[in-house]
Motif scaffolding. Structure first.
Motif, PDB file in Angstrom:
ATOM      1  N   LEU A  18      34.703  73.075 -41.059  1.00 48.90           N
ATOM      2  CA  LEU A  18      33.345  73.360 -41.534  1.00 48.90           C
ATOM      3  C   LEU A  18      32.967  74.827 -41.345  1.00 48.90           C
ATOM      4  O   LEU A  18      32.226  75.382 -42.161  1.00 48.90           O
ATOM      5  CB  LEU A  18      32.336  72.438 -40.847  1.00 48.90           C
ATOM      6  N   ASP A  19      33.470  75.455 -40.294  1.00 48.09           N
ATOM      7  CA  ASP A  19      33.243  76.895 -40.130  1.00 48.09           C
ATOM      8  C   ASP A  19      33.843  77.654 -41.314  1.00 48.09           C
ATOM      9  O   ASP A  19      33.215  78.568 -41.854  1.00 48.09           O
ATOM     10  CB  ASP A  19      33.857  77.399 -38.820  1.00 48.09           C
ATOM     11  N   SER A  20      35.037  77.268 -41.715  1.00 45.28           N
ATOM     12  CA  SER A  20      35.688  77.904 -42.866  1.00 45.28           C
ATOM     13  C   SER A  20      34.929  77.604 -44.162  1.00 45.28           C
ATOM     14  O   SER A  20      34.756  78.487 -45.011  1.00 45.28           O
ATOM     15  CB  SER A  20      37.134  77.430 -42.999  1.00 45.28           C
ATOM     16  N   VAL A  21      34.476  76.376 -44.314  1.00 54.14           N
ATOM     17  CA  VAL A  21      33.709  75.991 -45.504  1.00 54.14           C
ATOM     18  C   VAL A  21      32.438  76.835 -45.598  1.00 54.14           C
ATOM     19  O   VAL A  21      32.088  77.342 -46.671  1.00 54.14           O
ATOM     20  CB  VAL A  21      33.363  74.483 -45.477  1.00 54.14           C
ATOM     21  N   LEU A  22      31.757  76.996 -44.480  1.00 53.43           N
ATOM     22  CA  LEU A  22      30.524  77.786 -44.464  1.00 53.43           C
ATOM     23  C   LEU A  22      30.814  79.235 -44.860  1.00 53.43           C
ATOM     24  O   LEU A  22      30.072  79.827 -45.651  1.00 53.43           O
ATOM     25  CB  LEU A  22      29.884  77.721 -43.078  1.00 53.43           C
ATOM     26  N   LEU A  23      31.880  79.788 -44.353  1.00 55.00           N
ATOM     27  CA  LEU A  23      32.260  81.170 -44.669  1.00 55.00           C
ATOM     28  C   LEU A  23      32.556  81.333 -46.166  1.00 55.00           C
ATOM     29  O   LEU A  23      32.062  82.271 -46.812  1.00 55.00           O
ATOM     30  CB  LEU A  23      33.479  81.563 -43.830  1.00 55.00           C
ATOM     31  N   ILE A  24      33.329  80.414 -46.727  1.00 51.96           N
ATOM     32  CA  ILE A  24      33.670  80.489 -48.152  1.00 51.96           C
ATOM     33  C   ILE A  24      32.436  80.262 -49.012  1.00 51.96           C
ATOM     34  O   ILE A  24      32.233  80.950 -50.021  1.00 51.96           O
ATOM     35  CB  ILE A  24      34.787  79.483 -48.496  1.00 51.96           C
ATOM     36  N   THR A  25      31.596  79.322 -48.607  1.00 55.16           N
ATOM     37  CA  THR A  25      30.371  79.047 -49.361  1.00 55.16           C
ATOM     38  C   THR A  25      29.487  80.290 -49.417  1.00 55.16           C
ATOM     39  O   THR A  25      28.977  80.651 -50.484  1.00 55.16           O
ATOM     40  CB  THR A  25      29.605  77.870 -48.721  1.00 55.16           C
ATOM     41  N   ARG A  26      29.296  80.938 -48.292  1.00 58.08           N
ATOM     42  CA  ARG A  26      28.491  82.167 -48.274  1.00 58.08           C
ATOM     43  C   ARG A  26      29.107  83.240 -49.151  1.00 58.08           C
ATOM     44  O   ARG A  26      28.402  83.940 -49.886  1.00 58.08           O
ATOM     45  CB  ARG A  26      28.362  82.686 -46.837  1.00 58.08           C
ATOM     46  N   ALA A  27      30.426  83.394 -49.068  1.00 57.65           N
ATOM     47  CA  ALA A  27      31.105  84.402 -49.884  1.00 57.65           C
ATOM     48  C   ALA A  27      30.915  84.111 -51.374  1.00 57.65           C
ATOM     49  O   ALA A  27      30.686  85.032 -52.167  1.00 57.65           O
ATOM     50  CB  ALA A  27      32.586  84.446 -49.533  1.00 57.65           C
ATOM     51  N   MET A  28      30.984  82.840 -51.747  1.00 58.73           N
ATOM     52  CA  MET A  28      30.780  82.482 -53.154  1.00 58.73           C
ATOM     53  C   MET A  28      29.337  82.726 -53.568  1.00 58.73           C
ATOM     54  O   MET A  28      29.082  83.220 -54.669  1.00 58.73           O
ATOM     55  CB  MET A  28      31.177  81.020 -53.387  1.00 58.73           C
ATOM     56  N   GLN A  29      28.383  82.390 -52.702  1.00 59.36           N
ATOM     57  CA  GLN A  29      26.976  82.609 -53.025  1.00 59.36           C
ATOM     58  C   GLN A  29      26.664  84.095 -53.176  1.00 59.36           C
ATOM     59  O   GLN A  29      25.822  84.471 -53.976  1.00 59.36           O
ATOM     60  CB  GLN A  29      26.072  81.993 -51.943  1.00 59.36           C
ATOM     61  N   GLN A  30      27.342  84.925 -52.410  1.00 62.23           N
ATOM     62  CA  GLN A  30      27.125  86.369 -52.474  1.00 62.23           C
ATOM     63  C   GLN A  30      28.065  87.042 -53.473  1.00 62.23           C
ATOM     64  O   GLN A  30      28.157  88.260 -53.507  1.00 62.23           O
ATOM     65  CB  GLN A  30      27.298  86.979 -51.078  1.00 62.23           C
ATOM     66  N   GLU A  31      28.774  86.227 -54.254  1.00 64.96           N
ATOM     67  CA  GLU A  31      29.697  86.687 -55.279  1.00 64.96           C
ATOM     68  C   GLU A  31      30.782  87.612 -54.735  1.00 64.96           C
ATOM     69  O   GLU A  31      31.208  88.557 -55.383  1.00 64.96           O
ATOM     70  CB  GLU A  31      28.934  87.337 -56.431  1.00 64.96           C
ATOM     71  N   GLN A  32      31.220  87.324 -53.517  1.00 67.97           N
ATOM     72  CA  GLN A  32      32.334  88.047 -52.906  1.00 67.97           C
ATOM     73  C   GLN A  32      33.648  87.291 -53.085  1.00 67.97           C
ATOM     74  O   GLN A  32      34.699  87.765 -52.670  1.00 67.97           O
ATOM     75  CB  GLN A  32      32.071  88.259 -51.407  1.00 67.97           C
ATOM     76  N   CYS A  33      33.564  86.114 -53.672  1.00 65.25           N
ATOM     77  CA  CYS A  33      34.734  85.264 -53.874  1.00 65.25           C
ATOM     78  C   CYS A  33      34.610  84.636 -55.259  1.00 65.25           C
ATOM     79  O   CYS A  33      33.538  84.167 -55.637  1.00 65.25           O
ATOM     80  CB  CYS A  33      34.772  84.184 -52.785  1.00 65.25           C
ATOM     81  N   GLU A  34      35.694  84.658 -56.007  1.00 67.05           N
ATOM     82  CA  GLU A  34      35.702  84.051 -57.333  1.00 67.05           C
ATOM     83  C   GLU A  34      35.464  82.546 -57.209  1.00 67.05           C
ATOM     84  O   GLU A  34      35.960  81.907 -56.289  1.00 67.05           O
ATOM     85  CB  GLU A  34      37.039  84.306 -58.024  1.00 67.05           C
ATOM     86  N   PHE A  35      34.722  81.999 -58.166  1.00 66.20           N
ATOM     87  CA  PHE A  35      34.397  80.578 -58.113  1.00 66.20           C
ATOM     88  C   PHE A  35      35.642  79.704 -58.192  1.00 66.20           C
ATOM     89  O   PHE A  35      35.725  78.687 -57.517  1.00 66.20           O
ATOM     90  CB  PHE A  35      33.430  80.214 -59.237  1.00 66.20           C
ATOM     91  N   ASP A  36      36.601  80.065 -59.015  1.00 72.14           N
ATOM     92  CA  ASP A  36      37.777  79.209 -59.140  1.00 72.14           C
ATOM     93  C   ASP A  36      38.564  79.178 -57.837  1.00 72.14           C
ATOM     94  O   ASP A  36      38.944  78.113 -57.346  1.00 72.14           O
ATOM     95  CB  ASP A  36      38.650  79.622 -60.319  1.00 72.14           C
ATOM     96  N   GLU A  37      38.760  80.336 -57.234  1.00 69.77           N
ATOM     97  CA  GLU A  37      39.480  80.377 -55.957  1.00 69.77           C
ATOM     98  C   GLU A  37      38.672  79.683 -54.863  1.00 69.77           C
ATOM     99  O   GLU A  37      39.220  78.925 -54.053  1.00 69.77           O
ATOM    100  CB  GLU A  37      39.757  81.832 -55.546  1.00 69.77           C
ATOM    101  N   GLY A  38      37.373  79.923 -54.826  1.00 66.91           N
ATOM    102  CA  GLY A  38      36.517  79.300 -53.817  1.00 66.91           C
ATOM    103  C   GLY A  38      36.509  77.783 -53.932  1.00 66.91           C
ATOM    104  O   GLY A  38      36.614  77.074 -52.931  1.00 66.91           O
ATOM    105  N   CYS A  39      36.390  77.281 -55.148  1.00 69.24           N
ATOM    106  CA  CYS A  39      36.389  75.820 -55.344  1.00 69.24           C
ATOM    107  C   CYS A  39      37.730  75.222 -54.945  1.00 69.24           C
ATOM    108  O   CYS A  39      37.783  74.133 -54.381  1.00 69.24           O
ATOM    109  CB  CYS A  39      36.052  75.473 -56.790  1.00 69.24           C
ATOM    110  N   TRP A  40      38.787  75.937 -55.237  1.00 66.43           N
ATOM    111  CA  TRP A  40      40.123  75.474 -54.848  1.00 66.43           C
ATOM    112  C   TRP A  40      40.190  75.333 -53.331  1.00 66.43           C
ATOM    113  O   TRP A  40      40.571  74.295 -52.795  1.00 66.43           O
ATOM    114  CB  TRP A  40      41.172  76.466 -55.341  1.00 66.43           C
ATOM    115  N   ARG A  41      39.796  76.405 -52.644  1.00 65.54           N
ATOM    116  CA  ARG A  41      39.850  76.399 -51.180  1.00 65.54           C
ATOM    117  C   ARG A  41      38.896  75.359 -50.585  1.00 65.54           C
ATOM    118  O   ARG A  41      39.253  74.643 -49.650  1.00 65.54           O
ATOM    119  CB  ARG A  41      39.526  77.786 -50.634  1.00 65.54           C
ATOM    120  N   LEU A  42      37.678  75.285 -51.119  1.00 68.84           N
ATOM    121  CA  LEU A  42      36.704  74.321 -50.604  1.00 68.84           C
ATOM    122  C   LEU A  42      37.188  72.886 -50.788  1.00 68.84           C
ATOM    123  O   LEU A  42      37.025  72.051 -49.888  1.00 68.84           O
ATOM    124  CB  LEU A  42      35.339  74.515 -51.275  1.00 68.84           C
TER     125      LEU A  42
END
Length: 162
Positions: A56-80
């Motif tokens: 969940l710590d990792s999920v929170l980090l990726i979610t924030r990165a996606m919300q701040q557009e620091q992570c591509e949605f396709d890669e973020g969704c894959w990881r999430l």
């Protein structure tokens, strides 16, 4: 004849006392085994919670990165999707976050990394088109899921910390 009954009564008393002692010993063992099982269950649950907290710590980090557009949605969704699927104490994540899983399912079969390098230019363009189409179709659903996922993750981390 009266001595016979006295000895028989004494023998019966000794047998009853021995059986009572043995029964007490068995009850004590059963109680100890139940306690050991209970402690093992507690340790197992703690291990599951520890694993889920890390995820969940990792999920929170990726979610924030996606919300701040620091992570591509396709890669973020894959990881999430992979992370959420690995949770031990929570289930039905695809039902709770259909946008994230929907995008993941749309792109999961597309080539990445070294496999992508082996594709011809035409094949890469075809996969890029599929990826972009999926991103466009799922964008609003993913954005909505990110807000819900952020809140859900924060709540679960609070619960696990308690």
């Amino acid at each position: 004849m009266s001595d016979f009954w006295l000895y028989a009564l004494l023998l019966a008393a000794v047998i009853v006392l021995a059986l009572a002692f043995y029964a007490g010993k068995l009850l004590k063992q059963v109680t100890q085994q139940k306690e050991q099982q209970h402690q093992a269950q507690i340790k197992h649950q703690q291990a599951l919670n520890k694993h889920d907290k890390k995820v969940l710590d990792s999920v929170l980090l990726i979610t924030r990165a996606m919300q701040q557009e620091q992570c591509e949605f396709d890669e973020g969704c894959w990881r999430l999707s992979v992370l959420l699927s690995s949770l031990k104490t929570m289930t039905e994540m695809p039902v709770k976050f259909p946008g994230i899983y929907g995008l993941y399912n749309a792109i999961k079969d597309l080539a990445i990394r070294d496999a992508r390098k082996t594709l011809t230019k035409k094949e890469r363009m075809r996969e890029d088109y599929k990826r972009m189409t999926a991103l466009n179709n799922m964008h609003d659903k993913v954005v909505a899921d990110l807000d819900g996922l952020h809140q859900f993750t924060a709540e679960q981390l609070t619960r696990l910390a308690a």
